[in-house]
Structures are given as C-alpha cells and as structure tokens.
Design a protein around this motif. Structure first.
Motif, short mmCIF file in Angstrom:
data_model
loop_
_atom_site.label_atom_id
_atom_site.label_comp_id
_atom_site.label_asym_id
_atom_site.label_seq_id
_atom_site.Cartn_x
_atom_site.Cartn_y
_atom_site.Cartn_z
N UNK A 177 0.95 69.60 29.48
CA UNK A 177 0.15 70.27 30.53
C UNK A 177 1.05 71.30 31.18
N UNK A 178 0.47 72.36 31.71
CA UNK A 178 1.24 73.40 32.39
C UNK A 178 2.16 72.80 33.45
N UNK A 179 1.68 71.78 34.16
CA UNK A 179 2.51 71.14 35.19
C UNK A 179 3.74 70.47 34.61
N UNK A 212 16.65 68.30 41.13
CA UNK A 212 15.57 67.63 40.39
C UNK A 212 14.54 67.02 41.35
N UNK A 213 15.00 66.48 42.48
CA UNK A 213 14.05 65.96 43.48
C UNK A 213 13.16 67.09 43.98
N UNK A 214 13.72 68.27 44.14
CA UNK A 214 12.93 69.44 44.54
C UNK A 214 11.87 69.76 43.50
N UNK A 215 12.22 69.63 42.23
CA UNK A 215 11.24 69.85 41.14
C UNK A 215 10.10 68.85 41.24
N UNK A 216 10.46 67.58 41.51
CA UNK A 216 9.44 66.54 41.65
C UNK A 216 8.50 66.85 42.81
N UNK A 217 9.06 67.28 43.93
CA UNK A 217 8.23 67.63 45.09
C UNK A 217 7.36 68.85 44.81
N UNK A 218 7.90 69.82 44.05
CA UNK A 218 7.09 70.99 43.67
C UNK A 218 5.87 70.56 42.88
N UNK A 219 6.05 69.60 41.95
CA UNK A 219 4.93 69.10 41.17
C UNK A 219 3.89 68.45 42.09
N UNK A 220 4.36 67.58 42.97
CA UNK A 220 3.43 66.91 43.89
C UNK A 220 2.69 67.90 44.77
N UNK A 249 2.01 71.04 44.08
CA UNK A 249 1.10 71.88 43.29
C UNK A 249 -0.06 71.09 42.68
N UNK A 250 0.18 69.85 42.25
CA UNK A 250 -0.82 69.11 41.48
C UNK A 250 -1.26 67.79 42.10
N UNK A 251 -0.52 67.29 43.07
CA UNK A 251 -0.88 66.02 43.71
C UNK A 251 -0.44 64.81 42.90
N UNK A 252 -1.10 63.68 43.14
CA UNK A 252 -0.68 62.41 42.53
C UNK A 252 -0.74 62.36 41.01
N UNK A 253 -1.43 63.29 40.37
CA UNK A 253 -1.50 63.29 38.90
C UNK A 253 -0.10 63.39 38.30
#
Length: 115
Positions: free
Chosen positions: A43-45, A66-74, A76-80
C-alpha cells in the motif's frame, strides 16, 4: 521485501512462481532460468513508511527517526497502520520478490528453436 506491508518479508506473503526466461548461449545452446519467490501485499502508506525508515539509516538518532516515521503513518492513515505493521491489508497492489533463478542447461539449440 521493501515496500511490502509488514516487517521484512512477512508471513502474509505467498509463494509465487514468477515465470521463466530462455537465454541463448555460445554457439547453438541455451539455458532456461526459472524464477520463484514471494508475492506480498503493498500500500502507498507501507511504501512511504519504508522510504522513511530507509532515510533514518543516516540519522544521528535512528530509533527516534523511526518513531517519527511511525507517527507520520498514524497521522496520515490512522489505526490501519497497525494492520499494515503485521503484514495485513488493505492493499492497493502486490509486489513480487524473486529468489535467484534456478538454471537448467546449457541445452542444445537456441531459444527460438533454430540451429
């Protein structure tokens, strides 16, 4: 498996036969190369997240990065993101990853059947 959802090559990837290629050799010979590997959901995310993690490799504090990357995902996309983290969907595509080819030959004749 960069770009696949999940860590490394997750267990949600499936074995895949990825085709074969005939390669002409010297003279009137050929070698057949069969490719196999895995097919993984993407997926793009997940792809954006992997790119972000790759960028953290040169960061002074890679774990924080890496924690910043994880937060960026959350953000942008939420719990998915938690589903993607373990290799589950939803996916927008699949990506195939190949093992080195299994070669047979050389065999007589070239790939087109002439000689």
């Amino acid at each position: 498996c960069r770009g696949a959802c999940g860590g490394d090559c997750p267990g949600t990837c499936t074995a895949a036969s990825l085709g074969s290629v005939c390669v002409d050799g010297p003279g009137c010979t050929h070698t057949d190369c069969a490719y196999s590997g895995v097919s993984c959901g993407s997926h793009a995310g997940c792809r954006t997240h992997d790119d972000c993690y790759d960028g953290c490799a040169t960061d002074l504090l890679p774990a924080m990065c890496r924690r910043g990357c994880d937060l960026d995902c959350l953000n942008a996309y939420g719990p998915i993101c938690f589903s993607w983290m373990v290799g589950h969907g939803p996916y927008d595509s699949t990506i195939n990853f190949s093992d080195p080819p299994a070669a047979s030959g050389p065999s007589a004749g070239n790939c087109s059947g002439s000689c």
